[in-house]
Design an enzyme around this catalytic site. Structure first.
Site, PDB file in Angstrom:
ATOM      1  N   ASP A 132       0.838  -1.186   0.000  1.00 27.63           N
ATOM      2  CA  ASP A 132       0.000   0.000   0.000  1.00 27.63           C
ATOM      3  C   ASP A 132       0.878   1.243   0.000  1.00 27.63           C
ATOM      4  O   ASP A 132       1.877   1.311   0.719  1.00 27.63           O
ATOM      5  CB  ASP A 132      -0.898  -0.028   1.249  1.00 27.63           C
ATOM      6  N   GLU A 164      15.136 -14.567  -0.710  1.00 24.22           N
ATOM      7  CA  GLU A 164      15.428 -15.796   0.025  1.00 24.22           C
ATOM      8  C   GLU A 164      14.298 -16.815  -0.130  1.00 24.22           C
ATOM      9  O   GLU A 164      14.465 -17.988   0.206  1.00 24.22           O
ATOM     10  CB  GLU A 164      15.613 -15.487   1.517  1.00 24.22           C
TER      11      GLU A 164
END
Length: 578
Positions: free
Chosen positions: A236, A296
């Site tokens: 957002d 990751e």
């Protein structure tokens, strides 16, 4: 199944049909679900946005919830999208309906439990759907424990976790920054005898993301959800994270000459160039830090919401290089403008400025008037126009995002002032009616109480009467419905990698027709769209070869006379270039 059997036999039959459909859906997605591990699934992947309060109520209290979403996952999978995006369901005082977070790692009891969310993950993944969740990192609720501690004194450990500033000598705010929701962007706090920054409601204080401790806390929040198994984040207000440390005044822009009723013409926020209160260069370093952590976890994606004076430039900057956001969207296709020249210019600007970045193209969401009303001069669009809008959106180079109900062609709901919930609309009424009109509950059944959304006598926002005739159960029985078109086009699109991964080359601008070529591996596909309620001709460039018209996309074949396309009202043409 609904909690109250009085919801009607039609609703029960509709749910039984969905349960029968799920077996065929699961079979259809067996091969696709193997792609869940593909790291670049998001390039061209279609996202379906869910506003949880308004999707499905499983508790009978008039508010949608997580179990309700799980109940409807087979419907979403059958639509043919690749992922769902859930608007906030976190613990919140709900003054901005979840975009004011009081606990980033907890589910608000209104929506259910953390177990309910993991059920969504499990069932969605079984259906080959990925799950993206909102992250509201620029601000919190004012009852968040971080803010409670920060406002307690100027010396506590979190005193610098929010944006605080002293008053000017005359007691006024430190600068001219404004709130999007109206008035000053600064709120006086008597405990610290300072102002704090809020870009939205006064109850949404802005985090000081310049602070490395704040950055780490936000990274820890994201890691919590990643470890649970989410497939990505929608960020957002992604360009609001940083502010100018010198807190310089924004330059004046002057009142825009907007159309009557447009929020930009009545909200002073649009009267400034937002040079210092957002979109600061330091934001790029934080986005790189986020991306390094996300990398990751294979297959994770991010979608950033960009609201800026130069939104396309920010989109390009935030998505290029492969070290920041995966995708971003702006409000350029979320405005009232619906014309071939506007779309041509928007796409041209982005393609000229982006290098290896990637766009997310949304034509509706929870913040704007529904496209069925917005793009047709505040009149309800014809079904054929809505089919064309969808085909155009799904043919662009980028990742399309469909807002719940657009696949039904829902128009904007008309609400009385006393029915409003959105504080933005309540403040700006009547010139701007807020965002409630696009947030009303989904109509699942035309004859069930509350259209199958809830067994409650009253829902948080009322069902819109014009939506009943567009309910899911009716459209599923109509081969020419807007819903059937979405399903047909999305299925057809999956058979054409060129529409998912190909490059784009825009053809000459035209007053009524948007035309471009998608290119991949030596193949070229012409895509042309007549964005008008009158038949149109389009002259193709001389260098384009002969055409072989495609079928299976749900549109009548266009006429081709030499180098001239003849397009029906709201007509489209897809053709291979030989």
């Amino acid at each position: 199944m609904p909690a109250n059997p009085a919801m009607g036999a039609e609703f029960l039959i509709f749910n039984l049909i969905l349960e029968l459909v799920v077996m065929s859906v699961e079979q259809s997605f067996k091969q696709f679900s193997g792609n869940l591990s593909q790291p670049d699934w998001w390039r061209g992947g279609v996202v379906y946005q869910i506003y949880p309060r308004s999707y499905q109520d499983s508790k009978g209290n008039g508010v949608g919830d997580l179990k309700g979403i799980t109940q409807r996952l087979p419907y979403i999978a059958a639509l043919g999208v690749d992922a769902i995006w859930l608007s906030p369901f976190f613990e919140s005082p709900m003054k901005d309906f979840g975009y004011d977070v009081s606990d980033y790692c907890a589910v608000d009891p209104m929506f259910g439990t953390l177990e309910d969310f993991t059920d969504i993950l499990e069932h969605a993944h079984q259906l080959g759907l990925r799950v993206i969740i909102d992250q509201v990192l620029s601000h919190t609720a004012d009852n968040h424990p971080w803010f409670t501690e920060s406002r307690a004194s100027k010396t506590n450990p979190k005193s610098d976790w929010y944006v605080w500033a002293d008053a000017k000598g005359d007691g006024t705010p430190p600068n001219n920054w404004l709130s999007i929701f109206g008035g000053s962007g600064w709120q006086w706090d008597t405990a610290r005898e300072q102002y704090y920054l809020h870009n939205f409601l006064t109850s949404q204080p802005d985090l000081n993301v310049h602070n490395p401790q704040v950055q780490q806390a936000l990274l820890d929040v994201m890691r919590f959800w990643l470890e649970l198994g989410v497939d990505g984040f929608r960020f957002d207000t992604v360009n609001f994270y940083m502010h100018d440390p010198l807190m310089r005044d924004n330059p004046p822009k002057g009142r825009p000459q907007g159309v009557d009723g447009a929020v930009t013409s009545v909200n002073p926020y649009a009267w400034q160039w937002h040079q210092y209160d957002k979109t600061q260069p330091e934001n790029l370093a934080f986005l790189r830090k986020i991306r390094a952590m996300l990398d990751e976890y294979p297959g994770i994606t991010t979608v950033g919401e960009v609201g800026a004076d130069d939104s396309l430039g920010v989109m390009a900057e935030y998505t290029n290089g492969g070290d920041k956001l995966h995708t971003a969207y702006s409000f350029d296709l979320l405005s009232e403008l619906c014309s071939a020249p506007h779309f041509h210019q928007t796409l041209t600007n982005f393609e000229q400025r982006v290098t290896d970045g990637w766009a997310c193209w949304a034509i509706s969401n929870h913040d704007v008037t529904r496209v069925a009303t917005r793009w047709c001069g505040n009149q309800v669009a014809a079904p054929q126009a809505l089919k064309l809008f969808a085909a155009m959106q799904l043919s662009l180079r980028g990742s399309p995002c469909i807002y719940q109900g657009d696949e039904l062609g829902l128009p904007e709901a008309e609400l009385r002032f006393e029915e409003l919930q959105d504080p933005y609309g309540i403040t700006m009424w009547p010139a701007f009616k807020g965002r409630d009109g696009c947030r009303t509950p989904m109509p699942w059944s035309a004859t069930a109480p509350q259209a199958g959304f809830s067994s409650a006598g009253k829902t948080w926002l009322p069902l819109a009467a014009p939506h009943l005739g567009l309910a899911v159960d009716l459209q599923q029985q109509q081969s020419d419905s807007v819903l059937a078109h979405y399903q047909t086009f999305l299925k057809w699109r999956k058979t054409l990698p060129i529409l998912i991964h190909g490059e784009i080359a825009l053809l000459p601008v035209d007053e009524r027709v948007l035309a471009f070529i998608r290119k991949q591996g030596g193949r070229q596909l012409l895509c042309a769209f007549n964005l008008s309620a009158a038949a149109a001709s389009y002259a193709l460039p001389a260098e384009i070869g002969t055409l072989t018209v495609c079928d299976g996309h749900g549109f009548s074949n266009a006429g081709i006379i030499g180098k001239q396309l003849e397009l029906d009202i709201w007509g489209a043409c897809f053709a291979w270039i030989n």
